[in-house]
Enzyme design. Structure first.
Site, PDB file in Angstrom:
ATOM      1  N   ASN A  13       0.862  -1.182   0.000  1.00 26.32           N
ATOM      2  CA  ASN A  13       0.000   0.000   0.000  1.00 26.32           C
ATOM      3  C   ASN A  13       0.897   1.230   0.000  1.00 26.32           C
ATOM      4  O   ASN A  13       1.485   1.570   1.023  1.00 26.32           O
ATOM      5  CB  ASN A  13      -0.883  -0.034   1.260  1.00 26.32           C
ATOM      6  CG  ASN A  13      -1.700   1.235   1.420  1.00 26.32           C
ATOM      7  OD1 ASN A  13      -1.848   2.021   0.477  1.00 26.32           O
ATOM      8  ND2 ASN A  13      -2.234   1.456   2.618  1.00 26.32           N
ATOM      9  N   LYS A  15       0.087   4.257  -0.317  1.00 27.94           N
ATOM     10  CA  LYS A  15      -0.580   5.437   0.244  1.00 27.94           C
ATOM     11  C   LYS A  15      -0.373   6.648  -0.692  1.00 27.94           C
ATOM     12  O   LYS A  15      -0.360   6.484  -1.900  1.00 27.94           O
ATOM     13  CB  LYS A  15      -0.071   5.716   1.659  1.00 27.94           C
ATOM     14  CG  LYS A  15      -0.060   4.452   2.531  1.00 27.94           C
ATOM     15  CD  LYS A  15       0.158   4.739   3.970  1.00 27.94           C
ATOM     16  CE  LYS A  15       0.302   3.412   4.713  1.00 27.94           C
ATOM     17  NZ  LYS A  15       0.225   3.568   6.140  1.00 27.94           N
ATOM     18  N   HIS A 100      -9.319   0.986   5.105  1.00 25.10           N
ATOM     19  CA  HIS A 100      -8.016   1.182   5.755  1.00 25.10           C
ATOM     20  C   HIS A 100      -8.208   2.124   6.954  1.00 25.10           C
ATOM     21  O   HIS A 100      -9.016   3.048   6.894  1.00 25.10           O
ATOM     22  CB  HIS A 100      -7.019   1.773   4.752  1.00 25.10           C
ATOM     23  CG  HIS A 100      -5.620   1.778   5.272  1.00 25.10           C
ATOM     24  ND1 HIS A 100      -5.163   2.727   6.144  1.00 25.10           N
ATOM     25  CD2 HIS A 100      -4.587   0.910   5.071  1.00 25.10           C
ATOM     26  CE1 HIS A 100      -3.893   2.456   6.452  1.00 25.10           C
ATOM     27  NE2 HIS A 100      -3.529   1.358   5.810  1.00 25.10           N
ATOM     28  N   GLU A 102      -6.599   4.555   7.962  1.00 21.95           N
ATOM     29  CA  GLU A 102      -6.434   5.982   7.654  1.00 21.95           C
ATOM     30  C   GLU A 102      -7.714   6.534   7.026  1.00 21.95           C
ATOM     31  O   GLU A 102      -8.074   7.687   7.241  1.00 21.95           O
ATOM     32  CB  GLU A 102      -5.220   6.191   6.729  1.00 21.95           C
ATOM     33  CG  GLU A 102      -3.920   6.015   7.502  1.00 21.95           C
ATOM     34  CD  GLU A 102      -2.764   5.486   6.686  1.00 21.95           C
ATOM     35  OE1 GLU A 102      -2.777   5.565   5.454  1.00 21.95           O
ATOM     36  OE2 GLU A 102      -1.815   4.959   7.322  1.00 21.95           O
ATOM     37  N   GLU A 172      -5.127  -5.179  10.708  1.00 19.86           N
ATOM     38  CA  GLU A 172      -4.106  -4.147  10.887  1.00 19.86           C
ATOM     39  C   GLU A 172      -4.362  -3.388  12.195  1.00 19.86           C
ATOM     40  O   GLU A 172      -5.171  -2.451  12.215  1.00 19.86           O
ATOM     41  CB  GLU A 172      -4.161  -3.150   9.727  1.00 19.86           C
ATOM     42  CG  GLU A 172      -3.901  -3.762   8.372  1.00 19.86           C
ATOM     43  CD  GLU A 172      -3.342  -2.737   7.415  1.00 19.86           C
ATOM     44  OE1 GLU A 172      -2.232  -2.945   6.934  1.00 19.86           O
ATOM     45  OE2 GLU A 172      -4.006  -1.701   7.188  1.00 19.86           O
ATOM     46  N   GLY A 178       2.616   2.166  10.627  1.00 17.45           N
ATOM     47  CA  GLY A 178       3.536   3.289  10.447  1.00 17.45           C
ATOM     48  C   GLY A 178       4.254   3.706  11.717  1.00 17.45           C
ATOM     49  O   GLY A 178       4.868   4.769  11.768  1.00 17.45           O
ATOM     50  N   SER A 218       3.649  -2.281  10.239  1.00 14.68           N
ATOM     51  CA  SER A 218       5.111  -2.278  10.377  1.00 14.68           C
ATOM     52  C   SER A 218       5.743  -3.622  10.032  1.00 14.68           C
ATOM     53  O   SER A 218       6.681  -4.067  10.693  1.00 14.68           O
ATOM     54  CB  SER A 218       5.513  -1.821  11.786  1.00 14.68           C
ATOM     55  OG  SER A 218       5.079  -0.481  12.001  1.00 14.68           O
ATOM     56  N   GLY A 239       2.890  -1.160   4.264  1.00 11.88           N
ATOM     57  CA  GLY A 239       2.913   0.258   3.915  1.00 11.88           C
ATOM     58  C   GLY A 239       4.337   0.713   3.633  1.00 11.88           C
ATOM     59  O   GLY A 239       4.866   0.520   2.546  1.00 11.88           O
ATOM     60  N   GLY A 240       4.991   1.285   4.643  1.00 14.43           N
ATOM     61  CA  GLY A 240       6.310   1.905   4.488  1.00 14.43           C
ATOM     62  C   GLY A 240       7.325   1.044   3.747  1.00 14.43           C
ATOM     63  O   GLY A 240       8.019   1.529   2.850  1.00 14.43           O
TER      64      GLY A 240
HETATM   65  C1  PEP Z   1      -0.605   0.006   5.975  1.00 10.36           C
HETATM   66  O1  PEP Z   1      -0.664   1.153   5.612  1.00 10.36           O
HETATM   67  O2  PEP Z   1      -1.503  -0.780   5.643  1.00 10.36           O
HETATM   68  C2  PEP Z   1       0.524  -0.410   6.794  1.00 10.36           C
HETATM   69  C3  PEP Z   1       0.501  -1.578   7.348  1.00 10.36           C
HETATM   70  O3  PEP Z   1       1.565   0.492   6.942  1.00 10.36           O
HETATM   71  P1  PEP Z   1       3.017   0.198   7.592  1.00 10.36           P
HETATM   72  O4  PEP Z   1       3.512  -1.087   6.994  1.00 10.36           O
HETATM   73  O5  PEP Z   1       3.847   1.373   7.213  1.00 10.36           O
HETATM   74  O6  PEP Z   1       2.815   0.067   9.071  1.00 10.36           O
END
Ligand code: PEP
Length: 256
Positions: A13, A15, A100, A102, A172, A178, A218, A239-240
């Site tokens: 993802n 973002k 999600h 966010e 999640e 994040g 993460s 994500g990251g």
């Molecule tokens: C996400 O945005 O779905 C996510 C899990 O982000 P991160 O891996 O950065 O925690």
């Protein structure tokens, strides 16, 4: 006859990151790194909307698939700034991420609107990746399973077992997204197993066995193998770490 094992699904993802040129550079690098895995693991990329079309071209004839990060529940109309599921289908998406945290936190997404979006996604011939997860306050109050089960039930409301079997769920924990703070493997497995039991109660054992449940929060190259080794963890939503080809490829390889 024994059920087919669930194929792991690793989704990135992105973002609101990467311009089109940056997206293409990332995809070109990644494509070469993961081509050797062929279809051992399902690999999905969710770039920003404007990069979907060029990225779709760049992943032609590869083992990479595409996802939208969200979509509206109507197929067309006066909804300025929104994107519809049939548009995502035409541009080459296979999946759409829905609910999600966010979106829930900053854009007022609710279980009800997530459910409406999921209906539009299936109707357009796409597959939903439905995100659920508790906040830190909810976990500390001992409400994790209650919150997650409410989100699963609300997101899947009105669907029959055959439709639900096509969903990917993503657990999640909001406090792990994040933040660099990952759920322990035991915490992840506990919630994943609870979701699967809930699917048995709501639908049936066959449906529950088919639904893939990703973990997100993460996920990094150094914790991916342990998380993905849990019985009910069928993939990762990243994500990251999905913004760096080497890190994402390492996570994908951990799932193969
Ligand atoms: C996400 O945005 O779905 C996510 C899990 O982000 P991160 O891996 O950065 O925690």
């Amino acid at each position: 006859m024994a059920a087919e094992p669930r194929r792991k699904i690793i989704a990135g993802n992105w973002k609101m990151n990467k311009t089109v040129s940056e997206a293409l550079a990332l995809v070109r690098e990644l494509r070469g790194m993961v081509s050797v895995l062929r279809d051992k693991v399902e690999i999905v990329l969710a770039p920003p909307f404007v990069a979907l079309h060029p990225v779709a071209k760049a992943i032609e004839d590869s083992n990479l698939k595409l996802a939208g990060q969200n979509c509206h529940w109507e197929a067309l109309g006066a909804f300025t700034g929104e994107v519809a599921a049939p548009m995502l289908k035409e541009v080459g998406c296979a999946y759409v991420i829905l609910g999600h945290s966010e979106r829930r936190q900053y854009f007022g997404e609710t279980d009800e609107t997530v459910n409406k979006r999921a209906q539009a996604v299936l109707k357009a011939g796409l597959l939903p990746i439905l995100c659920v997860g508790e906040t830190l306050a909810e976990r500390e109050a001992g409400r994790t399973l209650e919150v997650v089960e409410r989100q699963v039930k609300g997101g899947l409301a009105g669907f029959g077992g055959a439709e639900v079997a096509r969903f990917v769920l993503a657990y999640e924990p909001v406090w792990a997204i994040g933040t660099g703070r990952t759920a322990t493997t035991a915490q992840a497995q506990e919630v994943h197993a609870a979701i699967r039991s809930q699917l048995v109660r709501l639908y049936d054992g066959g449906t529950a066995e088919q639904v893939r449940i990703q973990y997100g929060g993460s996920v990094k190259p150094d914790n991916a193998a342990e998380l993905l080794g849990q019985k009910d963890v069928d993939g990762a939503l990243v994500g990251g770490a999905s913004l760096k080809a080497g890190d994402f490829a390492a996570i994908v390889k951990a799932g193969a």
